[in-house]
Design a protein around this motif. Structure first.
Motif, PDB file in Angstrom:
ATOM      1  N   VAL A  82     -60.108  -7.994  51.154  1.00  0.00           N
ATOM      2  CA  VAL A  82     -61.032  -7.151  50.401  1.00  0.00           C
ATOM      3  C   VAL A  82     -62.286  -7.981  50.107  1.00  0.00           C
ATOM      4  CG1 VAL A  82     -59.991  -7.690  48.128  1.00  0.00           C
ATOM      5  CG2 VAL A  82     -61.276  -5.578  48.425  1.00  0.00           C
ATOM      6  N   ASN A  94     -60.750  -4.227  42.770  1.00  0.00           N
ATOM      7  CA  ASN A  94     -60.511  -4.931  44.031  1.00  0.00           C
ATOM      8  C   ASN A  94     -59.174  -5.672  44.022  1.00  0.00           C
ATOM      9  OD1 ASN A  94     -62.685  -4.142  45.620  1.00  0.00           O
ATOM     10  ND2 ASN A  94     -64.064  -5.582  44.597  1.00  0.00           N
ATOM     11  N   LYS A  97     -56.550  -3.164  44.627  1.00  0.00           N
ATOM     12  CA  LYS A  97     -56.484  -2.744  46.035  1.00  0.00           C
ATOM     13  C   LYS A  97     -55.571  -3.683  46.813  1.00  0.00           C
ATOM     14  CE  LYS A  97     -60.953  -0.593  46.688  1.00  0.00           C
ATOM     15  NZ  LYS A  97     -62.344  -0.946  46.936  1.00  0.00           N
ATOM     16  N   ILE A  98     -55.777  -4.967  46.611  1.00  0.00           N
ATOM     17  CA  ILE A  98     -55.048  -5.915  47.457  1.00  0.00           C
ATOM     18  C   ILE A  98     -53.622  -6.140  46.932  1.00  0.00           C
ATOM     19  CG2 ILE A  98     -55.776  -8.135  46.424  1.00  0.00           C
ATOM     20  CD1 ILE A  98     -56.431  -7.936  49.944  1.00  0.00           C
TER      21      ILE A  98
END
Ligand code: PHB
Length: 397
Positions: A82, A94, A97-98
């Motif tokens: 990301v 972020n 997300k990961i």
């Protein structure tokens, strides 16, 4: 359809049906949600003033793994990425997300101290293993230290701690400190001021630019008027190129010597050209370190990527070495949390920067070198501090 395939199919339908009734997903039982690979997530800047740093970290990490046959403890590796843009406002999203979406086993991130704070929050909440390959924010291995958070780079306290004494030894008793206004710059300044005052110096003015702005002109005019004995600073990446060039173009370089943490001249000397000549810095690495490990690493990096390694590449490389060592000791079992943590705590990293060990708070205990830019190279002119350990203020691990 053969009978065996039909049986397997109806068993999956049955399990999925039970799962649906119970309101849970049984898909992992069918073996299709998670692979047997180690899932590594890079949360790094790939755009903006620190883009080059993110790329070097990923390159270094991949090189370390390639040298071990591309596996970790015998297991294949799957990568996720990301771009965190060095934007603290997007850091939690972020990190989620990961960590939550991509379900990585280990997150390697990041460069920017403010972004690291968001990543650490999510790593602490989820218990995900987090390896910090750059961001120096003191809290990561201070009051927010955690069993699952390790740093392979430095704390913001470390690189500027030895700098004050160096400047006093060179006869500069009044200094101006200039930096970006965010935690990395502020903590670099705090640590510099501690050491400089203790050695008998006075910081006559602190100057700040918002991150990631590079409009330095007004502040350079102010420095000229203040006439300090020397200037110390924290800048890195694209901003460091611009600052060093502007400092020279303003006619300050030959009258007021420029010092900094070594990020100022890392990976950017070509772009800075003559403006960087004579700049003195302290850092835990230098391209020209004369040891076989560094020479071999630099040659392998050049061969793999067609460019020169820098401190960020080394930090990425060491992150790969640390993870590889730990997985080897844990027999490739990333879910064996206790074994992984114990291995990382006891790690000795044979790094291009020189051998380093992990402190109790999970931050490198390492040497800091004194460097001076000569003929486009960060020449090592001494060891500014041997075996420097971050004080880990507030860490109760
Ligand atoms: C940081 O934000 O912690 C940081 C960024 C770039 C560097 C060093 C520290 O080169």
């Amino acid at each position: 359809m053969t009978q065996a395939v039909q049986n397997a199919q109806s068993r999956r339908d049955f399990l999925a049906g039970v799962g649906a009734l119970a309101g849970i997903s049984l898909l992992p039982l069918a073996g299709c949600a998670r692979s047997d690979k180690v899932r590594v997530g890079f949360m790094l800047p790939y755009t903006g003033t620190y883009a080059q740093l993110g790329v070097a970290i990923e390159n270094g990490f991949r090189l370390a793994l390639a040298e071990q046959g591309g596996t970790l403890g015998g297991r294949e590796v799957e990568y996720f990425k990301v771009d965190d843009e060095s934007n603290p406002a997007k850091a939690t999203d972020n990190a989620n997300k990961i960590i939550t979406r991509d379900k990585v086993d280990v997150v390697v991130g990041t460069v920017h101290s403010g972004v690291a704070m968001g990543m650490i929050k999510v790593a602490r909440e989820t218990g995900t293993l987090a390896l910090i390959p750059n961001a120096g924010v003191n809290a990561a291995t201070g009051d927010l230290c955690a069993p699952n958070v390790f740093r392979t780079s430095f704390s913001n306290w470390q690189p500027t701690h030895p700098l004050g004494k160096v400047m006093i030894d060179n006869g500069h008793r009044k200094a101006v400190f200039i930096t970006w206004k965010y935690s990395a710059g502020e903590q670099a300044l705090q640590s510099f001021a501690e050491g400089y005052k203790a050695a008998g110096g006075t910081v006559i003015k602190e100057l700040f630019v918002p991150f990631p702005n590079v409009e330095f002109q007004a502040l350079l005019t102010e420095i000229a008027a203040l006439k300090p004995d020397a200037v110390a600073c924290f800048f890195a990446g694209g901003g460091a190129v611009k600052f060093v060039k502007d400092y020279a173009a303003a006619g300050l370089k030959n009258n007021i010597p420029l010092y900094g943490s070594g990020f100022l001249t890392e990976g950017v000397l070509d772009a800075q050209g003559d403006s960087a000549e004579g700049v003195i810095t302290t850092l835990h690495y230098a391209d020209s370190l004369d040891n076989p490990r560094n020479k071999a690493f630099r040659a392998a990096y050049r061969e793999a990527y067609g460019m020169e390694a820098d401190v960020y590449a080394v930090q990425g490389y060491d992150t790969g070495l640390l993870l590889a060592q730990a997985l080897e000791k844990a027999g490739g079992d990333i879910s064996n949390r206790d074994a992984i943590i114990a291995a990382m705590e006891g790690a000795v990293i044979d790094s291009p920067r020189g051998r380093w060990t992990m402190s109790k708070a999970h931050n490198p205990i390492q040497d800091f070198y004194l460097r001076r830019v000569e003929n486009g190279d960060n020449k090592v002119i001494g060891v500014a501090w041997k075996g420097l350990e971050d004080p880990a203020r507030g860490c109760n691990m």
